[in-house]
Design an enzyme around this catalytic site. Structure first.
Site, PDB file in Angstrom:
ATOM      1  N   ARG A  30      15.638 -19.924 -25.701  1.00  0.00           N
ATOM      2  CA  ARG A  30      14.304 -19.394 -25.988  1.00  0.00           C
ATOM      3  C   ARG A  30      14.390 -18.009 -26.640  1.00  0.00           C
ATOM      4  O   ARG A  30      13.552 -17.137 -26.382  1.00  0.00           O
ATOM      5  CB  ARG A  30      13.464 -19.323 -24.704  1.00  0.00           C
ATOM      6  CG  ARG A  30      12.149 -20.093 -24.813  1.00  0.00           C
ATOM      7  CD  ARG A  30      11.272 -19.919 -23.593  1.00  0.00           C
ATOM      8  NE  ARG A  30      11.551 -20.927 -22.583  1.00  0.00           N
ATOM      9  CZ  ARG A  30      11.521 -20.684 -21.273  1.00  0.00           C
ATOM     10  NH1 ARG A  30      11.255 -19.494 -20.798  1.00  0.00           N
ATOM     11  NH2 ARG A  30      11.773 -21.650 -20.427  1.00  0.00           N
ATOM     12  N   ARG A  34       8.109 -15.217 -26.679  1.00  0.00           N
ATOM     13  CA  ARG A  34       7.012 -14.281 -26.417  1.00  0.00           C
ATOM     14  C   ARG A  34       7.454 -12.883 -26.009  1.00  0.00           C
ATOM     15  O   ARG A  34       6.639 -11.973 -25.974  1.00  0.00           O
ATOM     16  CB  ARG A  34       6.086 -14.866 -25.336  1.00  0.00           C
ATOM     17  CG  ARG A  34       5.261 -16.032 -25.853  1.00  0.00           C
ATOM     18  CD  ARG A  34       4.416 -16.662 -24.764  1.00  0.00           C
ATOM     19  NE  ARG A  34       5.226 -17.430 -23.818  1.00  0.00           N
ATOM     20  CZ  ARG A  34       4.743 -18.080 -22.770  1.00  0.00           C
ATOM     21  NH1 ARG A  34       3.439 -18.050 -22.520  1.00  0.00           N
ATOM     22  NH2 ARG A  34       5.526 -18.762 -21.976  1.00  0.00           N
ATOM     23  N   ARG A  43       2.618 -15.889 -33.960  1.00  0.00           N
ATOM     24  CA  ARG A  43       1.895 -16.940 -33.235  1.00  0.00           C
ATOM     25  C   ARG A  43       0.383 -16.726 -33.354  1.00  0.00           C
ATOM     26  O   ARG A  43      -0.384 -17.682 -33.493  1.00  0.00           O
ATOM     27  CB  ARG A  43       2.316 -16.956 -31.767  1.00  0.00           C
ATOM     28  CG  ARG A  43       1.518 -17.988 -30.975  1.00  0.00           C
ATOM     29  CD  ARG A  43       2.033 -18.251 -29.590  1.00  0.00           C
ATOM     30  NE  ARG A  43       1.037 -19.023 -28.833  1.00  0.00           N
ATOM     31  CZ  ARG A  43       1.308 -19.776 -27.797  1.00  0.00           C
ATOM     32  NH1 ARG A  43       2.538 -19.882 -27.365  1.00  0.00           N
ATOM     33  NH2 ARG A  43       0.369 -20.430 -27.168  1.00  0.00           N
ATOM     34  N   ASP A  80       9.686 -27.657 -29.797  1.00  0.00           N
ATOM     35  CA  ASP A  80       9.444 -27.894 -28.377  1.00  0.00           C
ATOM     36  C   ASP A  80      10.121 -29.190 -27.965  1.00  0.00           C
ATOM     37  O   ASP A  80      10.284 -30.083 -28.792  1.00  0.00           O
ATOM     38  CB  ASP A  80       7.937 -27.985 -28.104  1.00  0.00           C
ATOM     39  CG  ASP A  80       7.658 -27.967 -26.609  1.00  0.00           C
ATOM     40  OD1 ASP A  80       7.523 -29.065 -26.013  1.00  0.00           O
ATOM     41  OD2 ASP A  80       7.612 -26.879 -26.019  1.00  0.00           O
ATOM     42  N   TYR A 156       7.703 -35.292 -17.941  1.00  0.00           N
ATOM     43  CA  TYR A 156       6.444 -34.853 -18.543  1.00  0.00           C
ATOM     44  C   TYR A 156       5.540 -36.032 -18.896  1.00  0.00           C
ATOM     45  O   TYR A 156       4.324 -35.960 -18.779  1.00  0.00           O
ATOM     46  CB  TYR A 156       6.720 -34.037 -19.808  1.00  0.00           C
ATOM     47  CG  TYR A 156       7.224 -32.639 -19.531  1.00  0.00           C
ATOM     48  CD1 TYR A 156       6.336 -31.618 -19.170  1.00  0.00           C
ATOM     49  CD2 TYR A 156       8.569 -32.324 -19.647  1.00  0.00           C
ATOM     50  CE1 TYR A 156       6.778 -30.330 -18.922  1.00  0.00           C
ATOM     51  CE2 TYR A 156       9.029 -31.033 -19.402  1.00  0.00           C
ATOM     52  CZ  TYR A 156       8.134 -30.037 -19.041  1.00  0.00           C
ATOM     53  OH  TYR A 156       8.580 -28.762 -18.794  1.00  0.00           O
TER      54      TYR A 156
END
Length: 369
Positions: A30, A34, A43, A80, A156
């Site tokens: 990652r 962020r 973003r 993703d 998921y």
């Protein structure tokens, strides 16, 4: 065929292939994310996470951002893990601060029967991003492509979103193992096709994230996770568009218990979380005693990055020293790729990442002198 600039820094790929390197290479799970203000700015321009991931220019821009700040040894595709089930028609969305969710969950026989390997054209935006990033890197460092593992995707797909207890997916696993196996077989074939398309688009290494393998019971892990990771690996292309070998990396969070059983996997690198001692792992799978030796990747606790730079350097040295001196010489032997034991936290101070990178490069050079 697209031709790419020659690679200027192949340290990461050499370590994947268990060849000697001048220092221990590192990249971060990652790493485009962020914690970087420039990522947040891009973003915001894109309007949403999927707006970012599905736009080739934005995906390229954010993939390169951490490399502008830090001398990392690899780039990883910005995407993703849930793009594959999204292409199966499950309707992926990301609500701000909530994480991913699917409009349609897969919870019964009819839903499982409908699943099939998606048309890879639906994922063209990912492959376009791979090619665009590879060109933009211009040979600076290698590009890693990736996918979620069949089991992690199934978690998921059944839960419909992230889960605290995996109750729904485990209910299916225990009460209808036949359905779970059917879903996992489709997922494995989809993941293999997806990674092969990334390789064709220019990925120089590919990684399978088995993020939720560690939530399984012993026995269930082997049948429902490891077996399908093996199925993916068996179908992967061995060489990339430039004729070079494409190393395959497998990371099971919480998988340290099963290292011995992962040793025979047909991959080059095993990733480890922070619960595993690297020296112990090296003794188990780093050599060629039980199956082909594996390069090891990991495994500092991401929360170390909240400590002051001096403590970060101490912890980095501890991780590097726990692996020991990597292989030096011609031929192949035990090697290490430095990484976190999981993805970087969005709250991480960017300057602390600089301290980490500096500590890894300097201490690992000193180890070899």
């Amino acid at each position: 065929m697209t031709t790419y600039a020659p690679l200027q820094n192949d340290t990461f790929l050499r370590a994947c292939m268990r060849q000697a390197t001048a220092y221990t290479p590192l990249w971060l799970m990652r790493q485009a994310g962020r914690y970087l203000p420039e990522y947040c700015a891009t973003r915001a321009r894109a309007g949403s996470f999927m707006g970012l991931a599905t736009n080739t220019d934005y995906a390229t821009e954010v993939t390169l951002q951490p490399l502008e700040r830090y001398p990392l040894d690899a780039a990883i595709l910005f995407s993703d893990i849930l793009t594959v089930p999204d292409a199966m028609g499950l309707g992926l969305s990301f609500a701000q601060g909530e994480g991913p969710r699917f409009a349609t969950a897969v919870r019964d026989e009819a839903a499982v029967a409908k699943l099939e390997v998606p048309d890879m054209e639906k994922l063209r935006y990912v492959f376009d991003a791979v090619t665009s990033i590879r060109k933009a890197l211009n040979g600076r460092v290698p590009l890693i492509g990736f996918s979620g593992s069949p089991w992690t995707l199934a978690c998921y797909m059944v839960e419909g979103k992230g889960s605290d207890d995996y109750r729904l997916v485990k209910t299916m696993l225990y009460s209808r193992p036949d359905l779970m196996h059917r879903m996992l077989a489709v997922n494995a074939d989809a993941v293999a096709a997806y990674l092969n398309a990334q390789i064709d688009a220019g990925a120089q290494a590919v990684m399978i994230f088995d993020s939720w393998g560690g939530v399984l019971a012993d026995g269930a892990f082997q049948s429902f996770s490891l077996e399908y990771t093996r199925r993916v690996l068996a179908k992967l292309k061995r060489t990339g568009v430039d004729g070079q070998i494409v190393p395959r990396l497998v990371f099971t969070k919480g998988g340290g218990l099963w290292l011995k059983e992962m040793a025979p996997l047909d991959c080059e690198v095993l990733g480890l979380d922070w619960t595993v001692n690297l020296g112990t792992a090296r003794a188990l799978v780093g050599g060629a005693e039980n199956g082909p030796g594996k390069a090891l990747q990991g495994n500092i606790d991401p929360n170390v990055l909240f400590a002051p730079p001096a403590q970060i350097a101490t912890e980095v040295a501890r991780v590097l020293d726990s692996f020991g001196t990597p292989f030096q010489g011609s031929g192949t032997g035990p090697t290490h790729i430095f990484n976190l034991g999981h993805g970087i936290s969005q709250y991480t101070p960017p300057e602390n990442v600089a301290a980490l990178v500096e500590a890894v490069h300097s201490h690992s050079k000193a180890q070899r002198s």
